[in-house]
Design a protein around this motif. Structure first.
Motif, PDB file in Angstrom:
ATOM      1  N   GLU A  91     -17.285 -50.189  45.481  1.00  0.00           N
ATOM      2  CA  GLU A  91     -18.408 -49.339  45.092  1.00  0.00           C
ATOM      3  C   GLU A  91     -18.081 -47.845  45.196  1.00  0.00           C
ATOM      4  O   GLU A  91     -18.336 -47.067  44.284  1.00  0.00           O
ATOM      5  CB  GLU A  91     -19.561 -49.703  46.029  1.00  0.00           C
ATOM      6  CG  GLU A  91     -20.912 -49.369  45.478  1.00  0.00           C
ATOM      7  CD  GLU A  91     -21.960 -49.539  46.572  1.00  0.00           C
ATOM      8  OE1 GLU A  91     -21.822 -50.503  47.367  1.00  0.00           O
ATOM      9  OE2 GLU A  91     -22.861 -48.696  46.647  1.00  0.00           O
ATOM     10  N   LYS A  92     -17.471 -47.473  46.335  1.00  0.00           N
ATOM     11  CA  LYS A  92     -17.315 -46.037  46.576  1.00  0.00           C
ATOM     12  C   LYS A  92     -15.970 -45.472  46.143  1.00  0.00           C
ATOM     13  O   LYS A  92     -15.781 -44.272  46.076  1.00  0.00           O
ATOM     14  CB  LYS A  92     -17.463 -45.767  48.076  1.00  0.00           C
ATOM     15  CG  LYS A  92     -18.866 -45.996  48.584  1.00  0.00           C
ATOM     16  CD  LYS A  92     -18.964 -45.481  50.008  1.00  0.00           C
ATOM     17  CE  LYS A  92     -20.262 -45.886  50.635  1.00  0.00           C
ATOM     18  NZ  LYS A  92     -20.134 -46.145  52.057  1.00  0.00           N
ATOM     19  N   TRP A  93     -15.016 -46.356  45.928  1.00  0.00           N
ATOM     20  CA  TRP A  93     -13.647 -45.884  45.692  1.00  0.00           C
ATOM     21  C   TRP A  93     -13.119 -46.337  44.340  1.00  0.00           C
ATOM     22  O   TRP A  93     -13.351 -47.469  43.921  1.00  0.00           O
ATOM     23  CB  TRP A  93     -12.718 -46.425  46.784  1.00  0.00           C
ATOM     24  CG  TRP A  93     -13.018 -45.864  48.133  1.00  0.00           C
ATOM     25  CD1 TRP A  93     -13.879 -46.389  49.059  1.00  0.00           C
ATOM     26  CD2 TRP A  93     -12.497 -44.665  48.709  1.00  0.00           C
ATOM     27  NE1 TRP A  93     -13.910 -45.614  50.176  1.00  0.00           N
ATOM     28  CE2 TRP A  93     -13.063 -44.533  49.997  1.00  0.00           C
ATOM     29  CE3 TRP A  93     -11.587 -43.701  48.270  1.00  0.00           C
ATOM     30  CZ2 TRP A  93     -12.765 -43.466  50.846  1.00  0.00           C
ATOM     31  CZ3 TRP A  93     -11.284 -42.649  49.107  1.00  0.00           C
ATOM     32  CH2 TRP A  93     -11.871 -42.531  50.390  1.00  0.00           C
ATOM     33  N   LYS A  94     -12.377 -45.448  43.704  1.00  0.00           N
ATOM     34  CA  LYS A  94     -11.735 -45.818  42.443  1.00  0.00           C
ATOM     35  C   LYS A  94     -10.231 -45.945  42.691  1.00  0.00           C
ATOM     36  O   LYS A  94      -9.599 -45.040  43.243  1.00  0.00           O
ATOM     37  CB  LYS A  94     -12.003 -44.758  41.388  1.00  0.00           C
ATOM     38  CG  LYS A  94     -11.325 -45.088  40.076  1.00  0.00           C
ATOM     39  CD  LYS A  94     -12.019 -44.482  38.901  1.00  0.00           C
ATOM     40  CE  LYS A  94     -11.315 -44.949  37.622  1.00  0.00           C
ATOM     41  NZ  LYS A  94     -12.024 -44.647  36.440  1.00  0.00           N
ATOM     42  N   ARG A 297     -12.423 -40.938  45.831  1.00  0.00           N
ATOM     43  CA  ARG A 297     -13.850 -41.247  45.970  1.00  0.00           C
ATOM     44  C   ARG A 297     -14.529 -41.138  44.611  1.00  0.00           C
ATOM     45  O   ARG A 297     -14.294 -40.190  43.860  1.00  0.00           O
ATOM     46  CB  ARG A 297     -14.500 -40.279  46.958  1.00  0.00           C
ATOM     47  CG  ARG A 297     -14.124 -40.576  48.406  1.00  0.00           C
ATOM     48  CD  ARG A 297     -14.758 -39.559  49.340  1.00  0.00           C
ATOM     49  NE  ARG A 297     -14.522 -39.920  50.726  1.00  0.00           N
ATOM     50  CZ  ARG A 297     -13.381 -39.651  51.382  1.00  0.00           C
ATOM     51  NH1 ARG A 297     -12.386 -39.053  50.759  1.00  0.00           N
ATOM     52  NH2 ARG A 297     -13.238 -40.003  52.638  1.00  0.00           N
ATOM     53  N   ARG A 298     -15.387 -42.106  44.305  1.00  0.00           N
ATOM     54  CA  ARG A 298     -16.065 -42.082  43.007  1.00  0.00           C
ATOM     55  C   ARG A 298     -16.990 -40.878  42.875  1.00  0.00           C
ATOM     56  O   ARG A 298     -17.145 -40.318  41.795  1.00  0.00           O
ATOM     57  CB  ARG A 298     -16.876 -43.370  42.798  1.00  0.00           C
ATOM     58  CG  ARG A 298     -16.002 -44.573  42.510  1.00  0.00           C
ATOM     59  CD  ARG A 298     -16.831 -45.768  42.093  1.00  0.00           C
ATOM     60  NE  ARG A 298     -16.008 -46.968  42.051  1.00  0.00           N
ATOM     61  CZ  ARG A 298     -15.278 -47.340  40.991  1.00  0.00           C
ATOM     62  NH1 ARG A 298     -15.303 -46.617  39.896  1.00  0.00           N
ATOM     63  NH2 ARG A 298     -14.534 -48.429  41.040  1.00  0.00           N
ATOM     64  N   ASP A 299     -17.622 -40.482  43.997  1.00  0.00           N
ATOM     65  CA  ASP A 299     -18.588 -39.378  43.888  1.00  0.00           C
ATOM     66  C   ASP A 299     -17.919 -38.006  44.010  1.00  0.00           C
ATOM     67  O   ASP A 299     -18.586 -36.971  43.925  1.00  0.00           O
ATOM     68  CB  ASP A 299     -19.699 -39.529  44.933  1.00  0.00           C
ATOM     69  CG  ASP A 299     -19.147 -39.472  46.360  1.00  0.00           C
ATOM     70  OD1 ASP A 299     -17.942 -39.156  46.519  1.00  0.00           O
ATOM     71  OD2 ASP A 299     -19.909 -39.738  47.306  1.00  0.00           O
ATOM     72  N   THR A 301     -16.955 -36.332  46.440  1.00  0.00           N
ATOM     73  CA  THR A 301     -17.444 -35.462  47.506  1.00  0.00           C
ATOM     74  C   THR A 301     -16.326 -34.770  48.284  1.00  0.00           C
ATOM     75  O   THR A 301     -16.448 -33.644  48.696  1.00  0.00           O
ATOM     76  CB  THR A 301     -18.310 -36.244  48.519  1.00  0.00           C
ATOM     77  OG1 THR A 301     -17.600 -37.428  48.842  1.00  0.00           O
ATOM     78  CG2 THR A 301     -19.684 -36.542  47.969  1.00  0.00           C
TER      79      THR A 301
END
Ligand SMILES: Nc1ncnc2c1ncn2[C@@H]1O[C@H](COP(=O)(O)OP(=O)(O)OP(=O)(O)O)[C@@H](O)[C@H]1O
Ligand SMILES: [Mg+2]
Ligand SMILES: [Mg+2]
Length: 611
Positions: A91-94, A297-299, A301
């Motif tokens: 979910e959070k990592w690409k 990180r996908r977002d 940040t």
């Protein structure tokens, strides 16, 4: 090349002498392996050969290691289907992966010497002076290596450079006697290719129906010697492999799912095989993959994605896992390394550029060394080698003679010949494409111009060529490639005879069961050189289908009728009739009982008994 007297040579390699053909041969058959011993008390390293080198205690057979590791993984629930599916996306990592594939070219000689390219032969028996970097020896580019290299690059949709060069990449390790590897760095012979992968190739479902992976470049280079590490700090070295011609295929960092990475490597293997560029697959060490893994990180940040490669921006720091030798290892190592990196980053740590290793069945990658940068390699053009010039006419000729590539073949097999994707893929991957060719020739010969007959016969013959013939080859212990299903006239399954067998089956002149028997005889006769005349085989063994008369059906039906079952049927349990039909089919001769006719006769007799 300067001649080096054997006496001098002996100082370098214990027991070696110069054979007539320019290869270095170990003097005795006892010398099966060259062991590079640990540092001696005097502080120097010695090369020694000794077939009787005791295997140190604690050495576990490789097969046993594999078994134990598989057991351990099973117990831990790793590698299960469920784990795989859940493991493709986080979910959070690409995840980003770029792959380097090293494939051994299909040529008889090494890249820069005329020593033979061999596999699985006695170690250190095919080694030229240049392969060992003997003083005075020089590289001699073997032009033939270009043919499979260019074919491979064309199959990967690359642009071929008419002029390319060789460079030296320096590093010091015992597997590289010269202290540098000759490769192509500044001007590789092929660039800007791509490969398209489809859902049926096994890509992650998140990649949709198809995905295109860019190939940055393909370069030619030398292989290193083979090191077989033994416990106790002993390394056995086989220089047969040093200098073998390789291509390195480098992808852009455009892969984002572990199973897509494995599918990519698998498809490259099939493609290289199809264009005859390489002869050996991963299972035989002819193809090895290095995977480069990074996460971000996908977002966005945290700014831990400032890396760039060949125009692709916003990447995390990569690590590289070297020398993976199975498709599963590719997928598992990526998952393990991705998870390790995420753990480090989530704990506030930093990813170091590293070269890491992976052992089959393990649950994590391990650090081997810090990643060498371009500066460490001190790349320089090789002053002993001129440019490689490839004429446009040669490129055009190789392009025009590439043949039908696997993707196109699969489309033809499914759309024109009615095969399932799965069967089409199996056919294409067998016998270097020869099996699919055999299949198509057989169907075309029987179906003629009729498109619908092609579909029906395609399905029938698909089963025969793939499963029945496949079963026989497996059983006979012949390797599939020895069977030469290329309809070339000396094929071990003669096309004409196979075609007449299918024709007799189609015409109802022999039963399915009988056909299998005939196929076996045909196959065995073909192996032993006996007659493969199908009609004669059927005739001599009295195998023609002889329909049973109604009277024979009735006699057979009466012989199996059980009054209790008849009573049940009369009370309305009609399902029992099929049970009786089944019994009749078992009792009758090979496939002779037609179930429809059997049912009619049974119903008639049972009806009669009602009155
Ligand atoms: N940040 C990244 N994340 C994932 N993959 C990357 C990243 N940066 C580069 N790559 C991939 O790493 C590979 C680099 O291969 P290349 O041969 O150019 O360099 P190298 O690994 O330094 O060379 P070698 O291992 O042959 O010494 C390519 O497949 C590329 O797509
Ligand atoms: Mg590389
Ligand atoms: Mg690399």
């Amino acid at each position: 090349m300067a001649r080096i007297p054997p006496m001098v040579l002996r100082r370098y390699i214990c027991g070696g002498h110069i054979p007539t053909k320019g290869c270095l041969r170990m003097k005795t058959t006892r010398a099966r392996a060259t062991a590079l011993s640990p540092v001696t008390p005097q502080g120097t390293r010695l090369l020694h050969t000794d077939a009787n080198t005791a295997i140190p205690e604690g050495t576990v057979a490789f097969r046993k290691q594999l078994k134990d590791e598989a057991k351990k993984r099973k117990a831990e629930g790793l590698g299960s289907k469920k784990a795989k599916i859940n493991n493709q996306v986080l979910e959070k990592w690409k995840l980003t992966v770029g792959i380097e594939i090293h494939a051994q070219l299909n040529t008889p000689r090494k890249l820069f010497s005329n020593a033979a390219s061999t596999i699985n032969e006695e170690p250190n028996t095919h080694v030229a002076l240049f392969d060992l970097a003997m003083p005075g020896s020089q590289p001699k580019f073997q032009k033939e290596t270009l043919i499979p290299a260019v074919r491979a690059a064309l199959a990967l949709n690359c642009q071929i450079s008419t002029s390319s060069r060789f460079d030296r990449k320096h590093y010091f390790h015992w597997d590289q006697p010269a202290g540098y590897q000759i490769t192509q760095y500044y001007q590789p012979f092929a660039r800007n290719g791509y490969m398209t992968l489809y859902a049926h190739d096994g890509i992650a479902k998140e990649d949709g129906d198809e995905i295109r992976i860019g190939i940055k470049q393909v370069q030619m280079e030398q292989d290193t010697a083979k090191t077989m590490t033994q416990p106790g700090g002993i390394h056995l070295l086989d220089f047969n492999r040093v200098g073998l011609p390789l291509i390195e295929i480098i992808t852009l960092p455009q892969i984002h799912h572990p199973s897509t990475a494995a599918a990519f490597v698998r498809k490259v293997q099939i493609l290289l095989d199809a264009v005859d560029a390489c002869v050996l697959g991963m299972e035989s060490g002819g193809l090895r993959a290095d995977v480069n893994v990074s996460v971000r990180r996908r977002d966005g940040t945290v700014s831990d994605a400032g890396h760039t490669y060949a125009g692709v921006e916003g990447l995390g720091q990569r690590t590289e896992i070297k020398n993976l030798s199975s498709f599963k290892a590719v997928e598992d190592a990526i998952i393990a390394e991705r998870d390790r990196q995420i753990e480090v980053l989530e704990a506030g740590g930093k990813i170091e550029g590293e070269t890491r290793g992976w052992t089959i069945g393990s649950s994590g990658t391990r650090r081997l060394r810090g990643k060498e940068g371009e500066v460490d390699y001190r790349y320089m053009p090789d002053p002993e080698l001129g440019p490689v010039l490839i004429s446009p006419a040669l490129i055009e000729h190789l392009q025009n003679t590439l043949g039908v590539l696997p993707d196109a073949e699969i489309t033809i097999l499914t759309e024109e010949y009615g095969l399932t994707i799965k069967d089409a893929m199996s056919l294409v991957s067998l016998d270097n494409g020869g099996r699919a060719e055999f299949f198509r020739m057989a169907v075309d010969r029987i179906a003629g111009d009729s498109a619908s007959a092609k579909q029906t016969l395609g399905r029938l013959c698909g089963n025969w060529v793939l499963h029945e013939l496949g079963g026989l080859t497996l059983e006979s212990g012949e390797t599939a490639s020895d069977l030469n299903f290329d309809a070339s006239g000396n094929s071990l399954m003669p096309l004409e005879d196979f075609v007449s067998l299918i024709k007799f089956l189609e015409a109802g002149k022999i039963t399915g069961k009988t056909s299998k028997k005939v196929l076996r005889t045909l196959f065995e006769n073909s192996l032993s050189g006996a007659s493969t005349d199908v009609e004669k085989i059927i005739e001599e063994n009295d195998l023609w289908f002889r329909p049973m008369s109604t009277e024979e059906y009735q006699n057979l039906a009466r012989s199996i009728l059980d009054p209790k079952v008849v009573e049940q049927i009369l009370k309305g349990q009609n399902g029992k009739i099929m049970f009786l039909v089944g019994q009749m089919m078992k009792m009758g001769e090979d496939g002779q009982v037609d179930p429809q006719k059997a049912r009619e006769v049974l119903e008639h007799i049972i009806e009669e008994s009602r009155t």
